[in-house]
Scaffold this motif. Structure first.
Motif, mmCIF file in Angstrom:
data_model
loop_
_atom_site.group_PDB
_atom_site.id
_atom_site.type_symbol
_atom_site.label_atom_id
_atom_site.label_comp_id
_atom_site.label_asym_id
_atom_site.label_seq_id
_atom_site.Cartn_x
_atom_site.Cartn_y
_atom_site.Cartn_z
ATOM 1 N N HIS A 176 0.865 -1.225 0.173
ATOM 2 C CA HIS A 176 -0.085 -0.103 0.127
ATOM 3 C C HIS A 176 0.757 1.202 -0.045
ATOM 4 N N SER A 182 0.872 5.375 0.778
ATOM 5 C CA SER A 182 0.055 6.258 1.620
ATOM 6 C C SER A 182 -0.276 7.419 0.882
ATOM 7 N N ASP A 217 -0.032 10.209 1.489
ATOM 8 C CA ASP A 217 1.257 11.382 1.634
ATOM 9 C C ASP A 217 2.346 11.224 0.446
ATOM 10 N N GLU A 259 -4.489 -1.635 7.964
ATOM 11 C CA GLU A 259 -3.635 -0.879 6.887
ATOM 12 C C GLU A 259 -4.005 0.543 6.968
ATOM 13 N N TRP A 260 -5.514 0.899 7.090
ATOM 14 C CA TRP A 260 -5.988 2.265 7.402
ATOM 15 C C TRP A 260 -5.369 3.074 8.299
ATOM 16 N N GLU A 294 -2.057 2.050 9.648
ATOM 17 C CA GLU A 294 -0.802 1.890 9.308
ATOM 18 C C GLU A 294 -0.546 3.100 8.499
ATOM 19 N N THR A 295 -1.234 3.482 7.493
ATOM 20 C CA THR A 295 -1.277 4.380 6.437
ATOM 21 C C THR A 295 -1.028 5.687 7.103
ATOM 22 N N LEU A 296 -1.793 6.002 7.967
ATOM 23 C CA LEU A 296 -1.845 7.296 8.729
ATOM 24 C C LEU A 296 -0.862 7.593 9.741
ATOM 25 N N LYS A 307 2.120 5.809 8.947
ATOM 26 C CA LYS A 307 3.318 6.428 7.937
ATOM 27 C C LYS A 307 3.537 7.587 7.338
ATOM 28 N N GLU A 308 2.071 8.061 7.496
ATOM 29 C CA GLU A 308 2.167 9.605 6.633
ATOM 30 C C GLU A 308 2.957 10.570 7.685
#
Length: 683
Positions: free
Chosen positions: A256, A258, A260, A374-375, A377-379, A381-382
């Motif tokens: 995935h 991000s 960002d 993942e939702w 985790e994406t935030l 890692k941004e």
């Protein structure tokens, strides 16, 4: 001859002296491609025998490509061995596939493995990840890989076949099929340089500046990256203030991405397209078209060689171009059937595929809420402070996370607070801790950058005390290293007076080191291992406070005045906390203070002392404490790690970690009170 090789050679027939393969020094032109393949095929047959799978164990280079194409010409299964496989994983893969020989830098090496029962038509056996267990081989046909390569060319355009620079190992199917095969069929140049020459001396810690320099040096027009490499390249471009002018296609997939990263790429003009695929379907299944990027977040439309549907529960199902079967299942061919990916997705308003996460990763909390990790985790890692994250908590009342900071001084806690503030109550993190990076080499990350969640949790459970101590105190250590006085000292940007003030406070806590050890020893009499360690420490540490007074005198200060002025309130608070904790709680906690002081003195000695001596033009005699502790504490740290890993009592372990966490902050407060511009008192 396979249809895949036929397509490559047909494309070569009209291109004559155009360069097909190059490593920057050596070249193979299109008219030379067939003779090179034939020569390699003849050598393989002569040295590997007439039948059986052959592995490739080479680094990226022309020889890897020619060996791969030669095996296609011979109709023999190719087994690319990822360079990041551990020795046991490599051996498992070679044995599992029944490899009879391997193309290596030293030549062709023969093996005596039991033959594997391969599905008919197997051209490549792709091992999906660097697992700590037995790798899983997926059998692929030449026709299937050709269909993928042709569909990729059709989607991105044959005009994009300029000069492709591989930044992934060729053993990764994504690069092998969508990079190598697609480039040659479309008539481009494959600039296959050794990875160590383009920034990957450390495969999983690449040098972003060298990556950027390699792109500019070669004039690369296209790349295939995984999200981690995209992030590094973006950072290098942003720092340099430019994007390579020759680049016109950067395809990113494998995990995935991000929002960002997508926004940053668009902001600086990096020509990025996002894709999605899986090894079982020959790699790429969907990819954005270069001109169809409105409304970022999708992976584009499915390619023409597959059909994609989404089940009622959101699972993505793919038909067409499936693999032939898995090894380990007695070579039985896979019966034609849709492939259930286990990925959760949806269609956007333009009919493009959006990936939301993994069905198997879905967390069902103790309150019955379904959450895709993942939702979150994406935030996470941004945030610039966080490099990697894994969210977990299935069946628990609340969620937790493992966090890999982006740097030793990254302030992770506020970043997590900011993410929590943007989440609904049921999806917020109630607990988190820092951990080591997730890497393919230890089985916690796939080659394409996907988290191996079970392996990560197993690794965490296996950590012994020293690793837990280091990881649990990373945020506190980062806070210490961010103190301006330490930052200035490490770079040699403090005055002579500030250095003298630091030494004065060092004296007032170092003079308590041996008494603190004696207090702890007295209360640990029933633990002979810890007592013996303290006896050794006491012998080595006795008198070190006098070294500090000598340093003060060597830089022109008054040692006796430093003694008479006494400790600052912050220094006294740190020492008092240590005495109180040893006397009133668990005396083993003292070793937490040992970890803080020794790990910090190593950094100050190895970097700060040399910088200060140069900037202040001071004699070496003014640094006897720092320099001696640098060498001593490196030896101590090796001893300390062994000692900590021998501790099994959970109460002792918790006390040591708690003490270290608190002392990092108290030590930081000590440094923070040292005046950066010393005010001389009136005589």
């Amino acid at each position: 001859m396979s249809a895949l090789l036929h397509a490559i050679l047909a494309a070569a027939s009209g291109r004559g002296r155009q360069v097909a393969l190059s490593d920057g020094t050596n070249h193979i032109r299109y008219e030379e491609l067939r003779p090179a393949i034939d020569a390699m095929a003849e050598m393989i047959e002569a040295e590997a025998g007439p039948a059986g799978p052959v592995a490739i164990e080479l680094g990226n280079g022309i020889d890897w490509v020619v060996a791969d194409l030669a095996l296609l010409s011979l109709g023999r299964a190719c087994v690319p061995v990822p360079p990041f496989f551990m020795p046991a994983q490599r051996e498992d893969a070679l044995r599992d596939a029944g490899v009879v020989a391997s193309v290596t830098p030293e030549g062709i090496v023969q093996f005596d493995h039991r033959p594997a029962q391969l599905p008919e038509g197997t051209a490549k056996i792709s091992y999906t990840s660097g697992s700590t267990g037995t790798p899983k081989g997926i059998c692929l046909s030449a026709n299937g890989m050709l269909a993928t390569a042709l569909s990729v060319i059709d989607r991105v355009g044959s005009d994009k076949a300029g000069l492709h620079l591989p930044m992934l190992p060729l053993a990764v199917l994504l690069e092998n099929v969508a990079g190598l095969y697609a480039t040659l069929i479309a008539g481009g140049t494959y600039m296959v340089q050794p990875l160590e020459d383009i920034g990957f001396a450390r495969m999983f810690d690449p040098d972003a500046a060298e990556m950027l320099a390699a792109i500019e040096r070669t004039g690369a027009t296209s790349l295939i990256l995984v999200p981690e490499l995209l992030g590094r390249l973006l950072a290098a471009c942003e720092k340099a203030g430019r994007v390579p002018s020759t680049l016109h296609l950067v395809a990113v997939g494998g995990a995935h991405i991000s929002p960002d990263l997508l926004a940053r790429a668009d902001r600086i003009g990096l020509p990025l397209v996002q894709g999605y695929g899986l090894t079982e379907c020959g790699s790429v299944v969907a990819i954005e078209a270069p001109g169809d990027l409105a409304g970022r977040g999708s992976v584009g439309r499915p390619l023409s060689h597959v059909q994609v549907t989404i089940e009622d529960d959101g699972e993505i199902v793919i038909e067409g171009n499936g693999h032939l079967g898995h090894l380990g299942l007695v070579g039985q061919p896979r019966q034609p059937a849709p492939i259930r990916t286990g990925d959760i997705g949806r269609w956007d308003e333009q009919g493009r595929l959006v990936i939301d996460g993994r069905k198997s990763n879905l967390i069902v909390t103790g309150f019955g809420r379904n959450i895709s990790p993942e939702w979150i985790e994406t935030l996470l890692k941004e945030r610039s402070e966080i490099a990697q994250a894994m969210v977990y908590g299935d069946g628990e009342a609340a969620l937790s996370a493992l966090i890999v900071p982006s740097s030793p001084i990254a302030d992770v806690a506020p970043a997590i607070d900011a993410v929590n503030a943007a989440l609904p109550d049921y999806a917020r993190l109630s607990d988190w801790r820092c951990t080591k990076p997730f890497l393919p080499v230890d089985g916690t990350l796939t080659a394409n950058g996907r988290l191996r969640r079970g392996e990560i949790l197993a690794r965490e459970a296996a950590f012994r005390l020293f690793d837990r101590l280091v990881l649990r105190t990373l945020p506190a250590r980062a806070r210490l290293l961010r103190v301006p006085q330490i930052q200035a000292g490490l770079s040699g940007r403090i005055s002579r007076e500030t250095y003298a003030a630091y030494l004065a406070q060092a004296y007032h806590h170092v003079r308590h080191t041996v008494p603190l050890m004696q207090e702890a020893r007295q209360r640990l009499g029933h633990r002979p291992t810890l007592v013996a360690a303290l006896d050794e420490y006491i012998e080595e540490e006795t008198g070190h406070e006098h070294w500090i007074l000598n340093d003060i005198a060597a830089l022109g200060g008054d040692p006796q005045r430093a003694v008479a002025l006494g400790p600052s309130p912050a220094t006294k608070a740190m020492v008092d906390h240590a005495y109180r904790t040893i006397r009133e709680r668990n005396p083993a906690s003292f070793f937490g203070m040992v970890y803080v002081l020794e790990s910090t003195s190593i950094a100050l000695a190895s970097q700060g002392a040399d910088a200060l001596r140069t900037s202040l033009n001071l004699p070496s005699s003014a640094f006897s404490y720092l320099q001696s502790h640098g060498a001593l504490d490196q030896d101590h740290m090796r001893f300390f790690q062994s000692l900590m890993d021998s501790i099994e009592d959970p109460e002792d372990a918790a006390a040591i970690i708690a003490m270290a966490d608190r002392i990092f902050d108290l030590f930081g407060a000590l440094f923070a009170t040292i005046p950066m511009e010393f005010e001389h008192e009136a005589a």
